[in-house]
Design a protein around this motif. Structure first.
Motif, PDB file in Angstrom:
ATOM      1  N   LEU A 181       0.734  -1.176   0.197  1.00  0.00           N
ATOM      2  CA  LEU A 181      -0.159  -0.039   0.090  1.00  0.00           C
ATOM      3  C   LEU A 181       1.025   1.238  -0.183  1.00  0.00           C
ATOM      4  CD1 LEU A 181      -2.934   1.573   0.352  1.00  0.00           C
ATOM      5  CD2 LEU A 181      -2.424   1.249   2.728  1.00  0.00           C
ATOM      6  N   TRP A 182       0.616   2.077  -0.981  1.00  0.00           N
ATOM      7  CA  TRP A 182       1.025   3.426  -1.048  1.00  0.00           C
ATOM      8  C   TRP A 182      -0.053   4.452  -0.748  1.00  0.00           C
ATOM      9  CZ3 TRP A 182       5.394   4.123  -5.313  1.00  0.00           C
ATOM     10  CH2 TRP A 182       6.628   3.271  -5.353  1.00  0.00           C
ATOM     11  N   LEU A 183       0.326   5.541   0.080  1.00  0.00           N
ATOM     12  CA  LEU A 183      -0.781   6.523   0.415  1.00  0.00           C
ATOM     13  C   LEU A 183      -0.139   7.818   0.113  1.00  0.00           C
ATOM     14  CD1 LEU A 183      -2.261   5.280   3.832  1.00  0.00           C
ATOM     15  CD2 LEU A 183      -3.572   5.397   1.598  1.00  0.00           C
ATOM     16  N   ARG A 184      -1.194   8.697  -0.492  1.00  0.00           N
ATOM     17  CA  ARG A 184      -0.853  10.053  -0.827  1.00  0.00           C
ATOM     18  C   ARG A 184      -2.249  10.922  -0.073  1.00  0.00           C
ATOM     19  NH1 ARG A 184       0.899  11.812  -6.607  1.00  0.00           N
ATOM     20  NH2 ARG A 184      -1.000  11.502  -7.052  1.00  0.00           N
ATOM     21  N   GLY A 185      -1.905  11.731   0.614  1.00  0.00           N
ATOM     22  CA  GLY A 185      -3.137  12.587   0.963  1.00  0.00           C
ATOM     23  C   GLY A 185      -2.570  13.831   2.135  1.00  0.00           C
ATOM     24  N   PRO A 186      -3.634  14.347   2.722  1.00  0.00           N
ATOM     25  CA  PRO A 186      -3.152  15.324   3.651  1.00  0.00           C
ATOM     26  C   PRO A 186      -2.646  15.049   4.660  1.00  0.00           C
ATOM     27  CG  PRO A 186      -5.708  15.118   3.532  1.00  0.00           C
ATOM     28  CD  PRO A 186      -4.961  14.183   2.307  1.00  0.00           C
ATOM     29  N   GLY A 187      -2.848  13.859   5.285  1.00  0.00           N
ATOM     30  CA  GLY A 187      -2.362  13.719   6.432  1.00  0.00           C
ATOM     31  C   GLY A 187      -1.180  12.937   6.568  1.00  0.00           C
ATOM     32  N   VAL A 188      -0.278  12.961   5.498  1.00  0.00           N
ATOM     33  CA  VAL A 188       0.951  12.139   5.517  1.00  0.00           C
ATOM     34  C   VAL A 188       2.080  12.819   6.180  1.00  0.00           C
ATOM     35  CG1 VAL A 188       2.644  11.230   4.058  1.00  0.00           C
ATOM     36  CG2 VAL A 188       0.453  10.933   3.470  1.00  0.00           C
ATOM     37  N   PHE A 189       2.908  12.087   6.945  1.00  0.00           N
ATOM     38  CA  PHE A 189       3.705  12.887   7.675  1.00  0.00           C
ATOM     39  C   PHE A 189       4.740  13.679   6.983  1.00  0.00           C
ATOM     40  CE2 PHE A 189       5.971   9.320   6.409  1.00  0.00           C
ATOM     41  CZ  PHE A 189       7.223   9.103   6.854  1.00  0.00           C
ATOM     42  N   LYS A 190       5.691  14.376   7.730  1.00  0.00           N
ATOM     43  CA  LYS A 190       6.538  15.222   6.922  1.00  0.00           C
ATOM     44  C   LYS A 190       7.886  14.454   6.778  1.00  0.00           C
ATOM     45  CE  LYS A 190       9.027  19.723   8.017  1.00  0.00           C
ATOM     46  NZ  LYS A 190       9.364  20.582   9.029  1.00  0.00           N
ATOM     47  N   GLY A 191       8.194  13.683   7.622  1.00  0.00           N
ATOM     48  CA  GLY A 191       9.309  12.893   7.352  1.00  0.00           C
ATOM     49  C   GLY A 191      10.007  12.360   8.780  1.00  0.00           C
ATOM     50  N   TYR A 192      10.998  11.421   8.803  1.00  0.00           N
ATOM     51  CA  TYR A 192      11.646  11.079  10.069  1.00  0.00           C
ATOM     52  C   TYR A 192      12.880  12.066  10.651  1.00  0.00           C
ATOM     53  CZ  TYR A 192       9.331   6.577   8.722  1.00  0.00           C
ATOM     54  OH  TYR A 192       8.445   5.692   8.228  1.00  0.00           O
ATOM     55  N   LEU A 193      12.581  12.511  11.713  1.00  0.00           N
ATOM     56  CA  LEU A 193      13.480  13.251  12.269  1.00  0.00           C
ATOM     57  C   LEU A 193      15.020  12.991  12.203  1.00  0.00           C
ATOM     58  CD1 LEU A 193      13.777  15.981  14.197  1.00  0.00           C
ATOM     59  CD2 LEU A 193      13.917  14.436  16.065  1.00  0.00           C
ATOM     60  N   GLY A 194      15.682  13.848  11.363  1.00  0.00           N
ATOM     61  CA  GLY A 194      17.321  13.656  11.327  1.00  0.00           C
ATOM     62  C   GLY A 194      17.602  12.462  10.569  1.00  0.00           C
ATOM     63  N   ASN A 195      16.589  11.773   9.622  1.00  0.00           N
ATOM     64  CA  ASN A 195      16.895  10.789   8.961  1.00  0.00           C
ATOM     65  C   ASN A 195      16.734  10.961   7.597  1.00  0.00           C
ATOM     66  OD1 ASN A 195      17.541   8.013   8.163  1.00  0.00           O
ATOM     67  ND2 ASN A 195      16.635   7.351  10.338  1.00  0.00           N
ATOM     68  N   ILE A 196      17.230  11.568   6.933  1.00  0.00           N
ATOM     69  CA  ILE A 196      16.995  11.891   5.526  1.00  0.00           C
ATOM     70  C   ILE A 196      16.744  10.638   4.585  1.00  0.00           C
ATOM     71  CG2 ILE A 196      17.967  12.937   3.234  1.00  0.00           C
ATOM     72  CD1 ILE A 196      19.173  15.144   5.095  1.00  0.00           C
ATOM     73  N   GLU A 197      17.842   9.697   4.906  1.00  0.00           N
ATOM     74  CA  GLU A 197      17.830   8.428   4.191  1.00  0.00           C
ATOM     75  C   GLU A 197      16.504   7.421   4.355  1.00  0.00           C
ATOM     76  OE1 GLU A 197      20.426   4.229   3.993  1.00  0.00           O
ATOM     77  OE2 GLU A 197      21.301   5.730   5.165  1.00  0.00           O
ATOM     78  N   ALA A 198      15.876   7.602   5.543  1.00  0.00           N
ATOM     79  CA  ALA A 198      14.699   6.727   5.852  1.00  0.00           C
ATOM     80  C   ALA A 198      13.848   7.578   5.060  1.00  0.00           C
ATOM     81  CB  ALA A 198      14.572   6.587   7.256  1.00  0.00           C
ATOM     82  N   THR A 199      13.735   8.718   5.181  1.00  0.00           N
ATOM     83  CA  THR A 199      12.505   9.457   4.667  1.00  0.00           C
ATOM     84  C   THR A 199      12.537   9.388   3.160  1.00  0.00           C
ATOM     85  OG1 THR A 199      12.951  11.338   6.393  1.00  0.00           O
ATOM     86  CG2 THR A 199      11.625  12.059   4.265  1.00  0.00           C
ATOM     87  N   LYS A 200      13.573   9.552   2.450  1.00  0.00           N
ATOM     88  CA  LYS A 200      13.686   9.215   1.092  1.00  0.00           C
ATOM     89  C   LYS A 200      13.233   7.972   0.878  1.00  0.00           C
ATOM     90  CE  LYS A 200      17.174  12.962  -0.206  1.00  0.00           C
ATOM     91  NZ  LYS A 200      18.340  12.858  -1.120  1.00  0.00           N
ATOM     92  N   ALA A 201      13.504   6.624   1.594  1.00  0.00           N
ATOM     93  CA  ALA A 201      13.077   5.434   1.319  1.00  0.00           C
ATOM     94  C   ALA A 201      11.678   5.247   1.592  1.00  0.00           C
ATOM     95  CB  ALA A 201      13.872   4.521   2.115  1.00  0.00           C
ATOM     96  N   SER A 202      10.867   6.176   2.208  1.00  0.00           N
ATOM     97  CA  SER A 202       9.506   5.960   2.692  1.00  0.00           C
ATOM     98  C   SER A 202       8.553   6.805   1.788  1.00  0.00           C
ATOM     99  CB  SER A 202       9.417   6.395   3.950  1.00  0.00           C
ATOM    100  OG  SER A 202      10.162   5.186   4.792  1.00  0.00           O
ATOM    101  N   ILE A 203       9.082   8.100   1.372  1.00  0.00           N
ATOM    102  CA  ILE A 203       8.340   9.045   0.753  1.00  0.00           C
ATOM    103  C   ILE A 203       8.594   9.426  -0.917  1.00  0.00           C
ATOM    104  CG2 ILE A 203       7.073  11.243   0.836  1.00  0.00           C
ATOM    105  CD1 ILE A 203       7.410  11.281   3.596  1.00  0.00           C
ATOM    106  N   THR A 204       7.963   8.937  -1.596  1.00  0.00           N
ATOM    107  CA  THR A 204       8.646   9.584  -3.031  1.00  0.00           C
ATOM    108  C   THR A 204       8.633  10.779  -3.399  1.00  0.00           C
ATOM    109  OG1 THR A 204       6.493   9.193  -4.181  1.00  0.00           O
ATOM    110  CG2 THR A 204       7.540   7.058  -3.796  1.00  0.00           C
ATOM    111  N   GLU A 205       9.186  11.168  -4.411  1.00  0.00           N
ATOM    112  CA  GLU A 205       9.211  12.801  -4.835  1.00  0.00           C
ATOM    113  C   GLU A 205       7.985  13.181  -5.062  1.00  0.00           C
ATOM    114  OE1 GLU A 205      12.137  13.169  -7.906  1.00  0.00           O
ATOM    115  OE2 GLU A 205      13.906  12.707  -6.820  1.00  0.00           O
ATOM    116  N   ASP A 206       6.871  12.110  -5.602  1.00  0.00           N
ATOM    117  CA  ASP A 206       5.598  12.980  -5.743  1.00  0.00           C
ATOM    118  C   ASP A 206       4.756  12.679  -4.683  1.00  0.00           C
ATOM    119  OD1 ASP A 206       5.775  10.247  -6.362  1.00  0.00           O
ATOM    120  OD2 ASP A 206       4.701  10.213  -8.072  1.00  0.00           O
TER     121      ASP A 206
END
Length: 570
Positions: A401-426
């Motif tokens: 499941l991939w989700l996109r919408g108004p309630g999706v989090f901003k990212g993982y604190l201080g963890n750019i690698e994990a954020t990029k692995a979890s949230i696509t550019e779009d």
């Protein structure tokens, strides 16, 4: 690309403002101010909506102005403050007051050990902690571990004593919430309008499977968007005075979002319970005419198995929302049979969400017809089902499941690698869970791609326990998996460990027992290895060194079946 949309009508774009403004300005006139907001089930204390607003603005003023005047560290907009408390009347005041002050609030599990609390405090770079008197000793031990003096710890501790008799016995020389709240009030909350709504206001910690827990950054915008999408999914009440029983932990995203924030928006009074036992649960339903509650599967199992439901008047109950872990069809069926036998018209529905976002809720009308489903996609959300190759799966097939919408989090604190692995550019959030959707738009969870263990709704990270086990002087390798306990309706953490030298069978058993005690002294209760400890010769791994958990799970399943077979013959 196959994109699924919500069957619920889309709502207007959510206002770009602070969460506090959304609840106490934009939607303030939706409900009568003199109605109860929170009720303490253990005391006569009640706080109305108007009193809640006044108390939170007073606390906001106290945190921003009076705290430093009384010798505490200065607190400014965006500073991180931890809340460390069990469920209590203090919690909503502390949470919403901190948000009104413009602070970033980090919710800490009330089950944290000093070690757990130390990690969260350090990782989120907190400046202060609002701690319930019953947990003050844990906070002080954390500061000791950090080599922070008692004098400095007192500058960073706010004793959360609002409506708490215990505080009178423990206050001592600590700055108390009640003291800083009586010095004045903010005329209005700290504003986060426009682009400022993208600032982080809530930091919840979600355990990862490949390392330490990660700080999930939830912004004003994402929380407002999530709350704004909920009303189209909410069941309609039969009662004119609905009341929720708030017993899931408020530090968990299910408690913070669905109990504290959503019920304020909804105008429902929340009866606060500090814990669960079947008799107290059912007594509270009868006493307060409870209409609904959020629960986890072990609570449902206890209600089904215990006679308490037949000893109290449960007829006010309209639905239970089960979350945090999957609900089995067998348990749902048992609940249906029990409430029908008692003449209680209550539905048992599932929803789906993560710390990072919310998304699905099963309509009460479909709780039997669509048993096992997590329901329909929420308003304003989009979803995809994606294969391991990154392609959308065929209709009817399972996929991540991939989700996109108004309630999706901003990212993982201080963890750019994990954020990029979890949230696509779009903007697609990869949940790591495998789901299917039927022709009517009802979704079901098939499996978790992530390796998280869920014990009674608590998240337990295998990697965190493995790291701890490797600190043991006689363990050279370790692997942790979850095993299903049908009796407890939950997963149990089970460890496989390799000793530094070969051991005979009898010595292996003794060593496993000793390791269990060693671990129990170092972790929170929900992280204890209740599934057992097994001494093995080697931990199965891939060529890259990754633990092959599937092999360990298969081994555990065979061991559990063998143990049951032996027990049945005795």
């Amino acid at each position: 690309m196959k994109i699924y949309t919500s069957p619920h009508p889309p709502t207007a774009p959510s206002p770009r403002e602070s969460l506090y403004t959304f609840l106490f300005q934009t939607h303030w006139s939706d409900h009568i101010p003199t109605t109860a907001a929170f009720i303490d089930s253990s005391t006569p204390n009640v706080i109305t909506r108007a009193e809640l607003k006044d108390a939170t603005l007073c606390l906001a003023h106290g945190l921003r102005s009076e705290h430093s005047r009384m010798g505490g560290v200065p607190l400014a907009r965006g500073d991180v403050v931890v809340i460390f408390s069990p469920n209590s009347l203090t919690y909503p005041v502390a949470l919403l007051g901190g948000i009104a002050a413009g602070l970033c609030i980090s919710l800490a599990s009330a089950a944290h050990t000093p070690r757990d609390l130390e990690y969260q405090w350090t990782d989120c770079r907190a400046k202060a902690i609002m701690v319930h008197p019953s947990l003050l000793h844990v906070a002080l031990m954390m500061f000791e571990r950090l080599d922070i003096s008692l004098a400095e710890a007192r500058r960073r501790i706010v004793l959360a004593d609002y409506a708490c008799a215990l505080a009178r016995q423990t206050a001592g020389e600590f700055i108390c919430m009640s003291d800083i709240m009586c010095k004045g009030s903010l005329e209005q909350e700290e504003r986060f309008d426009g682009d400022r709504a993208e600032e982080t206001t809530l930091l919840c910690y979600s355990s990862g499977t490949t390392g330490n827990p990660k700080g999930v950054e939830l912004t004003h915008s994402s929380l407002v968007g999530a709350l704004d999408s909920l009303p189209s999914s909410w069941p309609t009440f039969r009662s004119s005075s609905p009341r929720m029983l708030g017993l899931v932990p408020f530090y968990h995203i299910l408690g913070a979002m669905q109990v504290l924030m959503a019920e304020v928006l909804r105008g429902c009074a929340v009866v606060i319970a500090s814990g669960f036992d079947p008799v107290s649960f059912c007594r509270n339903v009868e006493t307060y005419k409870i209409t609904h509650a959020c629960i986890v599967p072990p609570i449902c199992l206890a209600l089904v198995m215990h006679p308490a439901m037949s000893q109290f008047d449960m007829t006010s109950l309209e639905y239970l929302l089960c979350g945090a872990a999957p609900l089995s069809i067998s348990l749902l069926t048992a609940f249906k049979e029990k409430v029908q036998a008692l003449g209680v018209d209550a539905a048992l529905i599932q929803g789906y969400g993560l710390t990072e976002t919310i998304g699905f809720l099963l309509p009460t009308r479909d709780w039997v017809r669509k048993a096992g489903s997590i329901g329909l996609l929420g308003s304003n959300y989009e979803a995809r089902l994606v294969s391991e190759s990154g392609q959308d799966v065929e209709e009817g097939s399972p996929g991540e499941l991939w989700l996109r919408g108004p309630g999706v989090f901003k990212g993982y604190l201080g963890n750019i690698e994990a954020t990029k692995a979890s949230i696509t550019e779009d903007g697609w959030f990869k949940t790591g869970d495998i789901l299917t959707v039927d022709s009517e738009g009802y979704w079901a969870v098939i499996d978790r791609k992530k390796e998280m263990i869920k014990y009674k709704g608590y998240q337990v990270a295998p990697a965190e326990l493995e790291s701890l086990l490797l600190e043991h002087p006689d363990i050279v390798d370790a692997g942790v998996v979850g095993i299903v306990s049908e009796e407890l309706a939950t997963e149990l953490p089970r460890a496989y460990v390799v000793h530094t030298r070969p051991l005979e069978l009898g010595m292996r058993r003794k060593f496993a027992t000793d390791v269990g005690k060693w671990v129990n002294d170092r972790v929170a209760r929900h992280k204890q290895l209740r599934g057992g400890i097994v001494v093995v010769d080697v931990i199965p791994k891939s060529p890259s060194g990754k633990i092959l958990r599937r092999i360990l799970r298969d081994q555990a399943e065979l061991e559990v079946k063998a143990a049951k077979a032996v027990k049945s013959k005795l």
